[in-house]
Design an enzyme around this catalytic site. Structure first.
Site, PDB file in Angstrom:
ATOM      1  N   CYS A 103       0.870  -1.215   0.027  1.00 16.81           N
ATOM      2  CA  CYS A 103      -0.040   0.022  -0.010  1.00 16.81           C
ATOM      3  C   CYS A 103       0.845   1.224   0.096  1.00 16.81           C
ATOM      4  CB  CYS A 103      -0.713  -0.053   1.420  1.00 16.81           C
ATOM      5  SG  CYS A 103      -1.669  -1.524   1.511  1.00 16.81           S
TER       6      CYS A 103
ATOM      7  N   ARG B 209       1.470   1.502  -6.021  1.00 14.55           N
ATOM      8  CA  ARG B 209       1.725   0.581  -4.891  1.00 14.55           C
ATOM      9  C   ARG B 209       0.221  -0.242  -4.685  1.00 14.55           C
ATOM     10  NH1 ARG B 209       6.280   1.462  -2.177  1.00 14.55           N
ATOM     11  NH2 ARG B 209       5.510   0.407  -0.435  1.00 14.55           N
TER      12      ARG B 209
ATOM     13  N   ASN C  62       0.921   0.271   5.925  1.00 22.01           N
ATOM     14  CA  ASN C  62       1.240  -0.653   4.655  1.00 22.01           C
ATOM     15  C   ASN C  62       2.026  -1.782   5.452  1.00 22.01           C
ATOM     16  OD1 ASN C  62       2.541  -1.683   2.433  1.00 22.01           O
ATOM     17  ND2 ASN C  62       4.257  -0.478   2.498  1.00 22.01           N
ATOM     18  N   GLY C  63       1.602  -2.858   5.052  1.00 22.74           N
ATOM     19  CA  GLY C  63       2.186  -4.262   5.469  1.00 22.74           C
ATOM     20  C   GLY C  63       1.295  -5.251   5.963  1.00 22.74           C
TER      21      GLY C  63
ATOM     22  N   GLU D  71       9.771 -13.402 -20.024  1.00 21.88           N
ATOM     23  CA  GLU D  71       9.519 -11.980 -19.848  1.00 21.88           C
ATOM     24  C   GLU D  71       8.484 -11.426 -20.682  1.00 21.88           C
ATOM     25  OE1 GLU D  71       9.744 -10.197 -17.378  1.00 21.88           O
ATOM     26  OE2 GLU D  71       9.366  -8.089 -18.247  1.00 21.88           O
TER      27      GLU D  71
ATOM     28  N   TRP E 174      -3.616  -1.944  -1.342  1.00 26.24           N
ATOM     29  CA  TRP E 174      -3.632  -3.055  -2.292  1.00 26.24           C
ATOM     30  C   TRP E 174      -4.138  -4.165  -1.099  1.00 26.24           C
ATOM     31  CZ3 TRP E 174      -1.050  -7.859  -1.904  1.00 26.24           C
ATOM     32  CH2 TRP E 174      -1.146  -8.674  -3.091  1.00 26.24           C
TER      33      TRP E 174
ATOM     34  N   LYS F 192       4.822 -10.206 -19.338  1.00 32.41           N
ATOM     35  CA  LYS F 192       4.404  -8.852 -19.787  1.00 32.41           C
ATOM     36  C   LYS F 192       3.000  -8.935 -20.289  1.00 32.41           C
ATOM     37  CE  LYS F 192       6.417  -6.541 -18.129  1.00 32.41           C
ATOM     38  NZ  LYS F 192       7.481  -6.930 -17.403  1.00 32.41           N
TER      39      LYS F 192
ATOM     40  N   LYS G 281       2.923  -2.335  -7.617  1.00 28.59           N
ATOM     41  CA  LYS G 281       4.283  -2.306  -8.246  1.00 28.59           C
ATOM     42  C   LYS G 281       5.313  -2.759  -7.105  1.00 28.59           C
ATOM     43  CE  LYS G 281       7.433  -0.654 -10.883  1.00 28.59           C
ATOM     44  NZ  LYS G 281       7.377  -1.469 -12.143  1.00 28.59           N
TER      45      LYS G 281
ATOM     46  N   GLU H 135       0.220  -9.965 -17.435  1.00 28.34           N
ATOM     47  CA  GLU H 135       0.170  -8.992 -16.482  1.00 28.34           C
ATOM     48  C   GLU H 135      -0.901  -7.694 -16.869  1.00 28.34           C
ATOM     49  OE1 GLU H 135       4.404  -7.351 -16.028  1.00 28.34           O
ATOM     50  OE2 GLU H 135       3.722  -7.473 -13.641  1.00 28.34           O
TER      51      GLU H 135
ATOM     52  N   HIS I  74       8.653 -31.697 -26.195  1.00 33.68           N
ATOM     53  CA  HIS I  74       8.228 -32.683 -24.840  1.00 33.68           C
ATOM     54  C   HIS I  74       6.988 -32.236 -24.195  1.00 33.68           C
ATOM     55  CE1 HIS I  74      12.485 -33.905 -25.327  1.00 33.68           C
ATOM     56  NE2 HIS I  74      12.940 -32.763 -25.680  1.00 33.68           N
TER      57      HIS I  74
HETATM   58  C1  AGP Z   1       7.226  -6.937 -13.325  1.00 32.58           C
HETATM   59  O1  AGP Z   1       6.380  -6.553 -14.439  1.00 32.58           O
HETATM   60  C2  AGP Z   1       6.470  -7.128 -12.347  1.00 32.58           C
HETATM   61  N1  AGP Z   1       5.404  -6.134 -11.954  1.00 32.58           N
HETATM   62  C3  AGP Z   1       6.768  -8.029 -11.170  1.00 32.58           C
HETATM   63  O2  AGP Z   1       7.142  -9.269 -11.620  1.00 32.58           O
HETATM   64  C4  AGP Z   1       8.348  -7.445 -10.476  1.00 32.58           C
HETATM   65  O3  AGP Z   1       9.441  -7.421 -11.334  1.00 32.58           O
HETATM   66  C5  AGP Z   1       8.385  -8.283  -9.238  1.00 32.58           C
HETATM   67  O4  AGP Z   1       7.288  -7.846  -8.616  1.00 32.58           O
HETATM   68  C6  AGP Z   1       9.903  -7.920  -8.618  1.00 32.58           C
HETATM   69  O5  AGP Z   1       9.952  -6.542  -8.142  1.00 32.58           O
HETATM   70  P1  AGP Z   1      11.126  -5.758  -7.787  1.00 32.58           P
HETATM   71  O6  AGP Z   1      12.170  -5.602  -8.898  1.00 32.58           O
HETATM   72  O7  AGP Z   1      10.831  -4.428  -7.353  1.00 32.58           O
HETATM   73  O8  AGP Z   1      11.677  -6.585  -6.530  1.00 32.58           O
END
Ligand code: AGP
Length: 618
Positions: free
Chosen positions: A2, A27, A100-101, A490, A74, A494, A613, A497, A513
């Site tokens: 958060c 966040r 936050n936490g 990756e 969040w 992307k 994020k 996500e 396989h």
């Molecule tokens: C990437 O697009 C993601 N949002 C997520 O996988 C991110 O890379 C991951 O949470 C790690 O975050 P960080 O690099 O801040 O540790």
């Protein structure tokens, strides 16, 4: 996960808090709320949904006052709704908190407080903090917070106000980030620097276990034992404009286009007189020389960058490298010791799993090097050494520029480390000659995508039509080999996500396989078939897919015959470079493809559903 903020000064707190929350919304954005002290009363405004919903509410029902707190959520405990939104208040509405936490012992605290007559209204763990501070309060907010946090287990950054103490905000942290901003006659507390940067560049990073008491126009930081800590503020050098969209439709697009500049700056900063330098590294070269193995630990996109790092380090420095997802690392009693260098990679520097892995590695005696983007973040501070990627604030939840910056830093670190290990000599010069071409190649690659009507945008539009025509049955597969295999993972991440479309990344050799069973006319298959030692093998994979009716998007090096092959449905070219220099380039069309597909579906690209994020919970 958060975002929290607190303000006290002369300004209208509502405006400062809302502005700050807009910079913290990355966040979490399940709900947002503020609490402002006004004439001995606490006014609360909170709403489920994005910050815009709260702003709408505030336009009809403003909160007046110059001291307040704010939150963007969040959800962890309790569904996203108005009641579970922060700030939370105690039963007497004397105290308001933002958190936050995660409070791990919330059930136990709740039971104890309920027995004392406190009434809980939300399903959150955070509400406990409001009642607990209230229970500990005897006329001094700092003392009450100090007593309350000593009873909390878990992770937290909190900011607290009391209706009878206008002009006072108290913050505390354990394992969740908190910074204090020092303005002219005004103070801020926030989860991250962009929230305060419009008002001040002077910040103090609050350390684990510290409590910050802001009152009577002054700030006092207490260490965990209650001792006053004296610390000079750090002057932040980057600008708030770096955290703005600058005319781009989305942060993600802006961040994709920033990539050449970031690598250009990285070269200027890290390469002096033909030598690679890491001034902030802090791990002596003699310690690096005796390293026998490397263990890379990270999550998500940073983990994919780590996988590319393995290819680079093993090939060039000839040291074995293991790569782990941080969430798995510490539960398998990893074999790391004083001969191991553990490299933790994190854009935010706050990812809870990565931080926990870092601590586990240190406990086992390994030296820990952090590759981080956010200056002064928890991971950067707790590691033995740090290399910053200096990619600037990354706001879009889907990481793009931080990824290429991580790969580029790992490229430079590999040659630096190989130099220490004595596995390269003159080759370093050849490497730098080639590496210096990277920003120009990225510019060249991005050139055709400056206009909204471009090839990848066109492919995305066609995919969208295809998907709808097949009753949403289509999906994506990403195939690559060798150093670009992590890019297949990756690319798929992307797309998942931000488009919510099923996508998987595979090493192309694994197709037969199992995954080849998925191929019919439904999936679209992105094949990385750039200039590489495995090029011929990728061509065979493409034929296997075509023979089974699959639709192929090939990423190829410029001049490749596939560009003229009519049996290939779609082809994207990247500058022709030696294979080892290709990952940063291959990443870009994969990022753009995901971006344009999400755009076709009309999704909120910078704030995808269910994500945040910075993942500060395990
Ligand atoms: C990437 O697009 C993601 N949002 C997520 O996988 C991110 O890379 C991951 O949470 C790690 O975050 P960080 O690099 O801040 O540790």
């Amino acid at each position: 996960m958060c975002g929290i903020i607190g303000y006290t000064g002369r300004r209208n707190a509502e405006q400062v808090l809302v502005k700050g929350l807009s910079r913290l919304e990355y966040r979490g954005y399940d709900s947002a709320g503020i609490a402002v002290i006004n004439k001995g009363d606490i006014q609360i405004r909170k709403k489920q949904g994005k910050l815009s919903v709260l702003m709408d509410e505030l336009s009809h029902n403003p909160a007046k006052g110059t001291t307040g707190i704010g939150h963007t959520r969040w959800a962890t405990h309790g569904v996203p709704n108005d009641v579970n939104a922060h700030p939370h208040v105690d039963s007497g509405r004397n105290i308001a908190i933002v958190h936050n936490g995660i409070i791990e012992n919330y059930k136990e605290i709740r039971k104890r407080l309920q027995a004392k007559g406190y009434e809980f209204v939300s399903g959150t763990d955070s509400e406990n903090i409001a009642h607990l501070v209230s229970d500990c309060y005897a006329g001094d907010l700092y003392k009450a917070v100090k007593k309350a946090v000593s009873m909390l287990k878990g992770s937290f950054a909190i900011v607290v106000i009391h209706r009878e103490e206008p002009g006072r905000i108290v913050g505390a942290r354990k394992d969740s980030p908190l910074v204090a901003g020092l303005g002219d006659g005004e103070y801020f507390l926030a989860s991250d620097i962009p929230a305060v940067l419009e008002y001040t560049r002077d910040v103090i990073y609050v350390e684990n276990g510290e409590i910050v008491d802001i009152k009577d126009g002054g700030i006092t930081i207490y260490g965990s034992g209650g001792k006053i800590e004296r610390r000079d503020p750090t002057a932040i050098k980057w600008d708030i404009s770096q955290a703005e969209k600058k005319g781009y439709k989305h942060f993600m697009l802006k961040e994709i286009f920033e990539q050449p500049g970031i690598i250009r700056n990285m070269l200027a900063e890290r390469v002096r007189k033909g030598k690679i330098k890491f001034e902030e590294l802090a791990i002596p070269e003699k310690d690096l020389k005796r390293i026998k193995r490397i263990s890379v630990v990270a999550c998500g996109t940073a983990y994919h960058a780590g996988l590319i790092g393995k290819y680079l380090i093993e090939k060039i420095a000839r040291v074995p490298v293991w790569v782990d997802q941080a969430s798995e690392f510490r539960y398998r009693d990893p074999l790391v010791d004083k001969d191991t260098l553990v490299i933790v990679i994190s854009q935010s520097g706050e990812t809870a799993d990565t931080l926990a892995a870092l601590r586990e590695a240190k406990r086992k005696g390994a030296a820990v090097l952090a590759v981080c983007n956010v200056l002064g973040s928890s991971i950067a501070r707790e590691a033995d050494g740090v290399i910053y990627t200096h990619a600037g604030p990354e706001i879009a939840v889907a990481s793009t520029k931080a990824y290429t910056a991580q790969i580029a830093i790992l490229h430079l670190f590999t040659y630096f480390f190989a130099g220490i290990k004595g596995t390269v000599g003159k080759e370093e010069k050849g490497f730098l000659r080639e590496f210096r071409k990277l920003p120009g190649n990225l510019d060249k690659l991005l050139g055709p995508y400056h206009s909204a009507k471009n090839r990848l945008a066109g492919y995305a539009a066609e995919f969208h039509e295809y998907y709808l025509a097949r009753n949403n049955k289509s999906c994506f597969l990403y195939l690559a080999r060798n150093i670009n295999y992590p890019n297949a993972l990756e690319g798929a991440l992307k797309l998942k996500e931000i488009s919510y479309i099923s996508a998987e990344g595979y090493p192309a050799g694994e197709m037969k396989h199992g995954p080849i069973a998925l191929i019919d006319e439904n999936p679209w298959v992105v094949c990385v078939a750039t200039n590489a030692q495995t090029h011929e093998k990728m061509l065979s994979n493409i034929q296997e897919i075509k023979a089974r009716g699959g639709i192929v998007i090939a990423i190829v090096s410029e001049g490749d015959d596939l560009l003229r092959d009519e049996s290939i449905n779609y082809a994207i070219e990247i500058p022709r470079v030696p294979e080892i220099f290709s990952p940063e380039l291959v990443a870009v069309p994969l990022q753009l493809l995901a971006y344009y597909v999400a755009g076709e579906f009309g999704y909120d690209i910078d704030k995808p559903r269910n994500l945040a994020k910075s993942v500060t919970v395990e």
